[in-house]
Design an enzyme around this catalytic site. Structure first.
Site, PDB file in Angstrom:
ATOM      1  N   TYR A 197       0.836  -1.018  -0.027  1.00 49.94           N
ATOM      2  CA  TYR A 197      -0.016  -0.031  -0.047  1.00 49.94           C
ATOM      3  C   TYR A 197       0.721   1.119   0.010  1.00 49.94           C
ATOM      4  O   TYR A 197       1.093   1.980   1.026  1.00 49.94           O
ATOM      5  CB  TYR A 197      -1.143   0.140   1.249  1.00 49.94           C
ATOM      6  CG  TYR A 197      -1.755  -1.223   1.292  1.00 49.94           C
ATOM      7  CD1 TYR A 197      -2.100  -2.093   0.453  1.00 49.94           C
ATOM      8  CD2 TYR A 197      -2.078  -1.467   2.735  1.00 49.94           C
ATOM      9  CE1 TYR A 197      -2.718  -3.404   0.778  1.00 49.94           C
ATOM     10  CE2 TYR A 197      -3.067  -2.757   2.730  1.00 49.94           C
ATOM     11  CZ  TYR A 197      -3.138  -3.827   1.760  1.00 49.94           C
ATOM     12  OH  TYR A 197      -4.052  -4.857   2.100  1.00 49.94           O
TER      13      TYR A 197
ATOM     14  N   HIS B 179       1.523 -11.879   2.006  1.00 50.08           N
ATOM     15  CA  HIS B 179       0.362 -11.122   1.309  1.00 50.08           C
ATOM     16  C   HIS B 179      -0.196 -12.254   0.378  1.00 50.08           C
ATOM     17  O   HIS B 179      -1.472 -12.201   0.186  1.00 50.08           O
ATOM     18  CB  HIS B 179       0.882  -9.875   0.629  1.00 50.08           C
ATOM     19  CG  HIS B 179      -0.108  -8.811   0.577  1.00 50.08           C
ATOM     20  ND1 HIS B 179       0.220  -7.480   0.470  1.00 50.08           N
ATOM     21  CD2 HIS B 179      -1.460  -8.991   0.252  1.00 50.08           C
ATOM     22  CE1 HIS B 179      -1.033  -6.843   0.507  1.00 50.08           C
ATOM     23  NE2 HIS B 179      -1.905  -7.682   0.335  1.00 50.08           N
TER      24      HIS B 179
ATOM     25  N   SER C 169     -12.001  -6.324   2.723  1.00 53.70           N
ATOM     26  CA  SER C 169     -13.124  -5.920   1.625  1.00 53.70           C
ATOM     27  C   SER C 169     -14.329  -6.540   2.360  1.00 53.70           C
ATOM     28  O   SER C 169     -15.387  -6.821   1.578  1.00 53.70           O
ATOM     29  CB  SER C 169     -12.879  -6.351   0.346  1.00 53.70           C
ATOM     30  OG  SER C 169     -11.779  -5.953  -0.280  1.00 53.70           O
ATOM     31  N   PRO C 170     -14.589  -6.194   3.612  1.00 50.79           N
ATOM     32  CA  PRO C 170     -15.857  -6.737   4.138  1.00 50.79           C
ATOM     33  C   PRO C 170     -17.044  -5.905   3.696  1.00 50.79           C
ATOM     34  O   PRO C 170     -18.270  -6.609   3.890  1.00 50.79           O
ATOM     35  CB  PRO C 170     -15.848  -6.719   5.932  1.00 50.79           C
ATOM     36  CG  PRO C 170     -14.666  -5.367   5.813  1.00 50.79           C
ATOM     37  CD  PRO C 170     -13.953  -5.571   4.571  1.00 50.79           C
TER      38      PRO C 170
HETATM   39  N1  LIG Z   1      -5.044  -9.203   1.964  1.00 54.61           N
HETATM   40  C1  LIG Z   1      -5.196  -8.534   0.905  1.00 54.61           C
HETATM   41  O1  LIG Z   1      -5.083  -8.979  -0.172  1.00 54.61           O
HETATM   42  C2  LIG Z   1      -6.265  -7.236   0.965  1.00 54.61           C
HETATM   43  C3  LIG Z   1      -6.865  -6.830  -0.092  1.00 54.61           C
HETATM   44  C4  LIG Z   1      -7.888  -5.975   0.063  1.00 54.61           C
HETATM   45  C5  LIG Z   1      -7.903  -5.307   0.983  1.00 54.61           C
HETATM   46  N2  LIG Z   1      -7.269  -5.621   2.236  1.00 54.61           N
HETATM   47  C6  LIG Z   1      -7.285  -4.844   3.589  1.00 54.61           C
HETATM   48  O2  LIG Z   1      -8.707  -4.986   3.790  1.00 54.61           O
HETATM   49  C7  LIG Z   1      -9.105  -3.635   4.190  1.00 54.61           C
HETATM   50  C8  LIG Z   1     -10.737  -3.398   3.548  1.00 54.61           C
HETATM   51  O3  LIG Z   1     -10.833  -3.853   2.669  1.00 54.61           O
HETATM   52  P1  LIG Z   1     -11.249  -2.525   1.345  1.00 54.61           P
HETATM   53  O4  LIG Z   1     -10.895  -1.216   1.646  1.00 54.61           O
HETATM   54  O5  LIG Z   1     -10.636  -3.137  -0.170  1.00 54.61           O
HETATM   55  O6  LIG Z   1     -12.711  -2.559   1.294  1.00 54.61           O
HETATM   56  P2  LIG Z   1     -14.229  -2.520   2.103  1.00 54.61           P
HETATM   57  O7  LIG Z   1     -13.627  -1.948   3.625  1.00 54.61           O
HETATM   58  O8  LIG Z   1     -14.956  -3.411   1.940  1.00 54.61           O
HETATM   59  O9  LIG Z   1     -14.670  -1.103   1.512  1.00 54.61           O
HETATM   60  C9  LIG Z   1     -13.890   0.181   1.542  1.00 54.61           C
HETATM   61  C10 LIG Z   1     -14.712   1.436   0.559  1.00 54.61           C
HETATM   62  O10 LIG Z   1     -16.171   1.301   1.215  1.00 54.61           O
HETATM   63  C11 LIG Z   1     -15.968   2.784   1.418  1.00 54.61           C
HETATM   64  N3  LIG Z   1     -16.652   2.945   2.803  1.00 54.61           N
HETATM   65  C12 LIG Z   1     -16.461   2.200   4.070  1.00 54.61           C
HETATM   66  N4  LIG Z   1     -17.173   2.575   5.030  1.00 54.61           N
HETATM   67  C13 LIG Z   1     -18.160   3.262   4.598  1.00 54.61           C
HETATM   68  C14 LIG Z   1     -19.392   3.445   4.959  1.00 54.61           C
HETATM   69  N5  LIG Z   1     -19.815   3.340   6.220  1.00 54.61           N
HETATM   70  N6  LIG Z   1     -20.305   4.306   4.157  1.00 54.61           N
HETATM   71  C15 LIG Z   1     -19.822   4.410   2.817  1.00 54.61           C
HETATM   72  N7  LIG Z   1     -18.690   4.148   2.278  1.00 54.61           N
HETATM   73  C16 LIG Z   1     -17.870   3.321   3.178  1.00 54.61           C
HETATM   74  C17 LIG Z   1     -14.931   3.321   1.515  1.00 54.61           C
HETATM   75  O11 LIG Z   1     -14.881   4.713   1.012  1.00 54.61           O
HETATM   76  P3  LIG Z   1     -14.360   6.001   1.875  1.00 54.61           P
HETATM   77  O12 LIG Z   1     -12.677   5.688   2.382  1.00 54.61           O
HETATM   78  O13 LIG Z   1     -14.501   7.013   1.067  1.00 54.61           O
HETATM   79  O14 LIG Z   1     -14.975   5.973   3.212  1.00 54.61           O
HETATM   80  C18 LIG Z   1     -13.873   2.439   0.592  1.00 54.61           C
HETATM   81  O15 LIG Z   1     -14.173   2.929  -0.740  1.00 54.61           O
HETATM   82  C19 LIG Z   1      -8.177  -2.794   3.411  1.00 54.61           C
HETATM   83  O16 LIG Z   1      -8.027  -1.458   4.040  1.00 54.61           O
HETATM   84  C20 LIG Z   1      -6.867  -3.597   3.858  1.00 54.61           C
HETATM   85  O17 LIG Z   1      -6.247  -3.239   4.926  1.00 54.61           O
HETATM   86  C21 LIG Z   1      -6.446  -6.856   2.158  1.00 54.61           C
END
Ligand SMILES: NC(=O)c1ccc[n+]([C@@H]2O[C@H](COP(=O)([O-])OP(=O)(O)OC[C@H]3O[C@@H](n4cnc5c(N)ncnc54)[C@H](OP(=O)(O)O)[C@@H]3O)[C@@H](O)[C@H]2O)c1
Length: 320
Positions: free
Chosen positions: A56, A119, A197-198
């Site tokens: 990241y 990862h 990505s929950p």
């Molecule tokens: N191990 C892996 O390969 C891997 C891959 C992907 C992700 N991850 C980890 O998992 C974490 C979470 O996954 P993610 O960021 O991909 O997806 P996510 O948590 O499912 O969704 C994030 C998105 O949702 C928006 N959001 C969050 N809460 C909200 C709410 N209450 N209302 C409206 N929009 C909302 C955020 O926008 P805003 O920021 O504009 O609020 C962002 O665009 C990442 O930060 C990372 O640490 C790990």
């Protein structure tokens, strides 16, 4: 906030964690200064589990998290990940793991990393060598716990035989259920599970925008779930989920996170948001109790998850 334990001998963390990726990868531009306040708000609300990775921003996200948690580092569990090259190839050679770990320690400004994940599984390096390297780093006091991400059952078993795996991190949400087939193995071995990505990358929030309205740098522009055909069907499913959430006095993102928490006490999702008020909303999911009927209704709305694959082909992980 209620706490959960990840892995038999793993850390105890808040039931809802926090993922920081969005500040430096995937979802367009971000304001780091405002982000510091977002992380502080998460901590004030009881979040004690923060997720970052070398990938990241190649150190930028780790530096950002290090700055953000400086005043309360000892109260929280910091997780980071190794295993990519700048051209996004897998590289888990022992020397590379050591180099990345030293960088992560420096970027985060800490003397140990609480959870160090691989990862992605590297098909060119035996997992026993990876687990052995992390075992050495644990013995040296630089790392506390070992994690895997997007690994298959055989890799998990082989790794665990060398160095106890505290947790597996893989995509999991109302939209993405495939990983459930691994739960029996995780529970047999006493390994916790961290859904990434929950919120379906923001789809399960009611704030979703069509691909054309997203910033050029937003990776969701190419995601299958945002493509015409799938997008409209997913929007309709989220509308129905929102109806259910409203009946419970909750928002759709709270419903999506509470649904994950209801799948087992060994599960800790790490939603990401750059905005403090959204973090507060998401944390509220820890107090939302879903009934058997609510869970059944959710399944009825989306029996097999969202419409379209979770990743565009070039990014799709294979479980080895
Ligand atoms: N191990 C892996 O390969 C891997 C891959 C992907 C992700 N991850 C980890 O998992 C974490 C979470 O996954 P993610 O960021 O991909 O997806 P996510 O948590 O499912 O969704 C994030 C998105 O949702 C928006 N959001 C969050 N809460 C909200 C709410 N209450 N209302 C409206 N929009 C909302 C955020 O926008 P805003 O920021 O504009 O609020 C962002 O665009 C990442 O930060 C990372 O640490 C790990």
């Amino acid at each position: 906030m209620q706490k959960r334990k990840l892995g038999t001998n793993g850390p105890e963390v808040s039931a809802i964690g926090y993922g920081a990726m969005g500040f430096h990868l995937a979802y367009g531009s971000a304001d780091e200064e405002a982000g510091l306040a977002t992380i502080r708000r998460a901590y004030d609300l009881g979040v004690t589990f923060f997720d970052t990775a070398e990938l990241y921003g190649w150190g930028e996200n780790e530096k950002f998290i290090g700055r953000a948690v400086k005043g309360f580092r000892d109260d929280v569990v910091l997780a980071t990940k190794f295993g990519f090259t700048p051209s996004w190839e897998a590289d888990s050679r022992p020397a590379h793991i050591r180099e990345v770990t030293e960088n992560s320690l420096r970027y985060l400004g800490v003397d140990h990393i609480d959870v160090l994940y691989q990862h992605r599984v590297d098909p060119n390096v035996p997992i026993e060598d990876v687990a052995g390297t992390v075992k050495d780093l644990i013995a040296e006091g630089k790392v506390k716990h070992f994690g895997l991400s997007e690994a298959g059952p055989l890799t998990i078993r082989k790794a665990h035989a060398i160095q106890e795996v505290a947790m597996l991190q893989t995509e999991y949400s109302v939209f993405e259920r495939d990983v459930e087939v691994l739960f029996p193995v995780l529970r047999e071995l006493g390994i916790g599970f961290v859904p990434y990505s929950p919120l379906g990358r923001g789809f399960l929030t009611g704030a979703v925008k069509p691909a054309a309205e997203l910033e050029e740098s937003d990776m969701r522009r190419g995601d299958p779930r945002w493509q015409p055909g799938n997008f409209e069907r997913n929007v309709e499913a989220v509308r129905q989920l929102k109806e259910l959430a409203t009946l419970k006095g909750a928002t759709v993102s709270q419903l999506a996170l509470a649904w994950l928490l209801a799948q087992g006490n060994d599960i800790v999702p790490i939603p990401g948001s750059r905005k403090a008020e959204r973090v507060a909303e998401n944390v509220g999911a820890a107090d939302l109790v879903l009934t058997v009927e609510d869970l059944a209704k959710t399944k009825e709305i989306l029996p097999e998850g969202g419409f379209g694959e979770r990743y565009a082909k070039e990014f799709a992980p294979t479980w080895i």
